[in-house]
Design an enzyme around this catalytic site. Structure first.
Site, PDB file in Angstrom:
ATOM      1  N   ASP A  17     -10.185 -13.453 -56.570  1.00  0.00           N
ATOM      2  CA  ASP A  17     -11.330 -14.338 -56.831  1.00  0.00           C
ATOM      3  C   ASP A  17     -11.338 -14.788 -58.296  1.00  0.00           C
ATOM      4  O   ASP A  17     -10.954 -14.028 -59.187  1.00  0.00           O
ATOM      5  CB  ASP A  17     -12.639 -13.601 -56.491  1.00  0.00           C
ATOM      6  CG  ASP A  17     -13.796 -14.569 -56.303  1.00  0.00           C
ATOM      7  OD1 ASP A  17     -13.582 -15.795 -56.305  1.00  0.00           O
ATOM      8  OD2 ASP A  17     -14.939 -14.084 -56.145  1.00  0.00           O
ATOM      9  N   ASN A  65     -12.770 -20.120 -45.773  1.00  0.00           N
ATOM     10  CA  ASN A  65     -12.225 -20.999 -46.824  1.00  0.00           C
ATOM     11  C   ASN A  65     -11.873 -22.396 -46.296  1.00  0.00           C
ATOM     12  O   ASN A  65     -11.680 -23.330 -47.080  1.00  0.00           O
ATOM     13  CB  ASN A  65     -10.995 -20.370 -47.498  1.00  0.00           C
ATOM     14  CG  ASN A  65     -11.341 -19.263 -48.473  1.00  0.00           C
ATOM     15  OD1 ASN A  65     -10.560 -18.359 -48.722  1.00  0.00           O
ATOM     16  ND2 ASN A  65     -12.542 -19.316 -49.044  1.00  0.00           N
TER      17      ASN A  65
HETATM   18  C1  FPP Z   1     -10.460 -17.432 -54.776  1.00  0.00           C
HETATM   19  O1  FPP Z   1     -10.744 -18.023 -56.013  1.00  0.00           O
HETATM   20  C2  FPP Z   1      -9.106 -17.732 -54.398  1.00  0.00           C
HETATM   21  C3  FPP Z   1      -8.701 -18.299 -53.237  1.00  0.00           C
HETATM   22  C4  FPP Z   1      -9.598 -18.662 -52.131  1.00  0.00           C
HETATM   23  C5  FPP Z   1      -7.278 -18.592 -53.013  1.00  0.00           C
HETATM   24  C6  FPP Z   1      -6.378 -17.456 -53.395  1.00  0.00           C
HETATM   25  C7  FPP Z   1      -5.009 -17.921 -53.324  1.00  0.00           C
HETATM   26  C8  FPP Z   1      -4.047 -17.674 -54.208  1.00  0.00           C
HETATM   27  C9  FPP Z   1      -4.118 -16.819 -55.406  1.00  0.00           C
HETATM   28  C10 FPP Z   1      -2.725 -18.248 -53.961  1.00  0.00           C
HETATM   29  C11 FPP Z   1      -1.956 -17.196 -53.252  1.00  0.00           C
HETATM   30  C12 FPP Z   1      -0.634 -17.620 -52.978  1.00  0.00           C
HETATM   31  C13 FPP Z   1       0.140 -16.951 -52.141  1.00  0.00           C
HETATM   32  C14 FPP Z   1       1.534 -17.324 -52.024  1.00  0.00           C
HETATM   33  C15 FPP Z   1      -0.343 -15.864 -51.295  1.00  0.00           C
HETATM   34  P1  FPP Z   1     -11.791 -19.199 -56.017  1.00  0.00           P
HETATM   35  O2  FPP Z   1     -11.073 -20.473 -55.810  1.00  0.00           O
HETATM   36  O3  FPP Z   1     -12.864 -18.907 -55.020  1.00  0.00           O
HETATM   37  O4  FPP Z   1     -12.349 -19.076 -57.472  1.00  0.00           O
HETATM   38  P2  FPP Z   1     -13.796 -19.484 -57.935  1.00  0.00           P
HETATM   39  O5  FPP Z   1     -14.759 -18.592 -57.201  1.00  0.00           O
HETATM   40  O6  FPP Z   1     -13.762 -19.218 -59.397  1.00  0.00           O
HETATM   41  O7  FPP Z   1     -13.985 -20.934 -57.609  1.00  0.00           O
END
Ligand code: FPP
Length: 239
Positions: A17, A65
């Site tokens: 996150d 998501n």
């Molecule tokens: C949450 O941060 C993250 C996600 C929903 C996506 C996670 C994915 C990756 C790290 C890429 C992984 C890649 C592979 C190959 C497995 P957020 O976007 O919710 O952050 P925020 O809350 O600050 O907006």
């Protein structure tokens, strides 16, 4: 370097996150945050397995998501495909097995094919297992397990925790430690069944900046917890 005397948990979960916030604080796009998060995830996963963690479950895309913008979802799906293709060799070199938990519906053929291919290429590896929770929701996992059980021939009166666990997306040991980066303190439908007795750790660091030292600290914090699994530990009386 982590202290040798520390107990290494068997199964660790990471709720990834803070990619978006990490990026926006730097004036970057959300995509740049995800890209940085993805390369960090590969680094931290390999580090964790080399510490002796046998199972690492990574929450990278929840069923919910899909509610994000089409642009962000499309970007993430392409990132999964590209990253799984490029990481496959590294995971093999490190003797790490890759598996996936989640529903396959809603995922495009490219993503499913890449997932199948990395699973196949790493299936005989033995150092540790990385379980990517992708299009994953724990309540759906439980519902899907119940459906499989209902369709099976098992004697329902004999259903116990061990048997139920066999019907989950993957038969995994219980989670010992769940880490959620970015300071949020909730599970968001991540492995509810498997985290029944897990310890929780909520560092404030956004995932792209969550490095090896932060991971070591999580293990240190875990070692300070008194795990009783519902039992009672009595203090030894001095005689
Ligand atoms: C949450 O941060 C993250 C996600 C929903 C996506 C996670 C994915 C990756 C790290 C890429 C992984 C890649 C592979 C190959 C497995 P957020 O976007 O919710 O952050 P925020 O809350 O600050 O907006």
């Amino acid at each position: 370097m982590i202290k040798k005397s520390l107990k290494i948990p068997n199964h660790v979960g990471i709720i990834v996150d803070g990619n978006g916030r990490w990026a926006s604080e730097r004036g970057l796009s959300r995509s740049a945050g995800h890209a940085k998060g993805a390369s960090n995830l590969e680094k931290i996963s390999i580090y964790a397995i080399n510490l002796g963690i046998k199972y690492l479950s990574l929450y990278v895309f929840s069923t919910e998501n899909f509610k994000r913008s089409k642009e962000e979802v499309d970007y993430l799906m392409d990132l999964f495909v590209n990253k799984f293709k490029s990481s496959s060799k590294k995971y093999n070199k490190e003797n790490i097995k890759v598996i996936f938990s989640g529903r396959k519906d809603n995922l495009n053929k490219d993503v499913i094919d890449t997932m199948k291919s990395i699973e196949k290429e790493t299936k005989n590896n033995t150092k540790g297992v990385i379980n990517f929770c992708l299009n994953y929701g724990s309540q759906y996992e439980i519902i899907d397990a119940v459906k499989k059980i209902a369709k099976s021939k098992i004697d329902i009166d004999k259903l116990d925790i061990e048997t139920f666990n066999k019907y989950m997306y993957n038969e995994l040991p219980p989670l010992d430690l769940v880490i959620r980066t970015s300071g949020e303190e909730r599970l968001s439908n991540f492995m509810l069944w498997q985290s029944a007795y897990a310890e929780f750790y909520f560092p404030k660091t956004y995932f792209p900046a969550f490095g090896k030292k932060d991971f070591d600290l999580a293990i240190e914090k875990y070692n300070m917890r008194d795990r009783r699994f519902g039992g009672i530990k009595y203090e030894k009386k001095s005689s």
